[in-house]
Design an enzyme around this catalytic site. Structure first.
Site, short mmCIF file in Angstrom:
data_model
loop_
_atom_site.label_atom_id
_atom_site.label_comp_id
_atom_site.label_asym_id
_atom_site.label_seq_id
_atom_site.Cartn_x
_atom_site.Cartn_y
_atom_site.Cartn_z
N ILE A 193 -88.13 15.35 99.66
CA ILE A 193 -88.22 16.32 98.62
C ILE A 193 -89.21 17.27 99.04
O ILE A 193 -89.26 18.49 98.53
CB ILE A 193 -88.43 15.45 97.27
CG1 ILE A 193 -88.17 16.34 95.86
CG2 ILE A 193 -90.00 15.14 97.09
CD1 ILE A 193 -87.90 15.79 94.78
N ASN B 298 -94.58 5.04 107.70
CA ASN B 298 -96.01 4.65 107.27
C ASN B 298 -95.96 3.30 106.50
O ASN B 298 -95.03 2.95 105.51
CB ASN B 298 -96.48 5.85 106.29
CG ASN B 298 -96.39 7.06 106.86
OD1 ASN B 298 -96.73 7.26 108.01
ND2 ASN B 298 -95.85 8.08 106.32
N HIS C 122 -88.84 3.06 104.44
CA HIS C 122 -88.08 4.36 104.82
C HIS C 122 -88.58 4.83 106.10
O HIS C 122 -89.85 4.96 106.30
CB HIS C 122 -88.46 5.47 103.51
CG HIS C 122 -89.97 5.75 103.18
ND1 HIS C 122 -90.43 4.79 102.29
CD2 HIS C 122 -90.73 6.62 103.58
CE1 HIS C 122 -91.65 5.37 102.26
NE2 HIS C 122 -91.91 6.13 102.93
P1 AMP Z 1 -94.55 8.01 102.62
O1 AMP Z 1 -95.74 8.68 102.00
O2 AMP Z 1 -94.50 7.51 104.00
O3 AMP Z 1 -94.52 6.79 101.52
O4 AMP Z 1 -93.32 8.87 102.21
C1 AMP Z 1 -92.56 8.94 100.92
C2 AMP Z 1 -91.71 10.12 100.94
O5 AMP Z 1 -90.92 10.28 99.93
C3 AMP Z 1 -92.72 11.40 100.92
O6 AMP Z 1 -92.40 12.18 102.10
C4 AMP Z 1 -92.14 12.35 99.70
O7 AMP Z 1 -92.04 13.59 99.86
C5 AMP Z 1 -90.59 11.76 99.58
N1 AMP Z 1 -90.25 11.55 98.18
C6 AMP Z 1 -90.59 11.16 97.06
N2 AMP Z 1 -90.01 11.37 96.07
C7 AMP Z 1 -88.95 11.76 96.62
C8 AMP Z 1 -87.63 12.17 95.99
N3 AMP Z 1 -87.36 11.95 94.63
N4 AMP Z 1 -86.55 12.33 96.74
C9 AMP Z 1 -86.76 12.81 98.25
N5 AMP Z 1 -87.90 12.27 98.64
C10 AMP Z 1 -88.86 11.93 97.94
#
Ligand code: AMP
Ligand code: ZN
Length: 114
Positions: free
Chosen positions: A31, A87, A100
């Site tokens: 996102i 991460n 992820h």
């Molecule tokens: P991390 O900081 O490695 O845990 O990555 C989490 C990722 O999820 C970040 O890059 C966010 O931008 C992404 N993220 C959070 N909420 C959403 C969402 N609703 N849809 C898609 N990506 C998301």
């Protein structure tokens, strides 16, 4: 886990721009993209961090990696180069506690990361 954001995306309770879905994994656009291509690959099984990966999960993790490679090819960044990142815990910047795999590409990526 009904309170987990990414489980809610898997269950279609939260919308996402899906890049790939099969019985074991889901891939969708981040996102807040940090590169022209920024896609997350997640297992449908809830695992909070890589520290929760067990012996029964090896095929699943391999499938996540192969899926990431397939998506990189589909998006035209395979030969140019791309980065896969997972991460783990606060100092690495993990914000969503459902594992992820970030696929990042489409621009030069610096090393070491910040
Ligand atoms: P991390 O900081 O490695 O845990 O990555 C989490 C990722 O999820 C970040 O890059 C966010 O931008 C992404 N993220 C959070 N909420 C959403 C969402 N609703 N849809 C898609 N990506 C998301
Ligand atoms: Zn989850």
């Amino acid at each position: 886990m009904s309170e987990c954001l990414f489980c809610r995306i898997i269950n279609k309770q939260v919308p996402a721009r899906v890049a790939h879905e099969d019985e074991r994994v889901l891939a969708f656009e981040d996102i807040t993209p940090q590169a022209p291509v920024h896609i997350l690959v997640i297992p449908k099984k809830h695992l909070s961090t890589v520290l929760d990966i067990g012996p029964d999960d090896h095929a699943l993790i391999g499938h996540m990696l192969q899926t990431a490679g397939n998506i990189a090819r589909e998006r035209g960044i395979a030969d140019r180069g791309f980065r896969l990142v997972m991460n783990t815990n606060p100092e690495a910047g993990q914000t969503v506690y459902h594992i992820h795999l970030h696929i990042l590409g489409g621009r030069p990526l610096h090393w070491p990361p910040g």
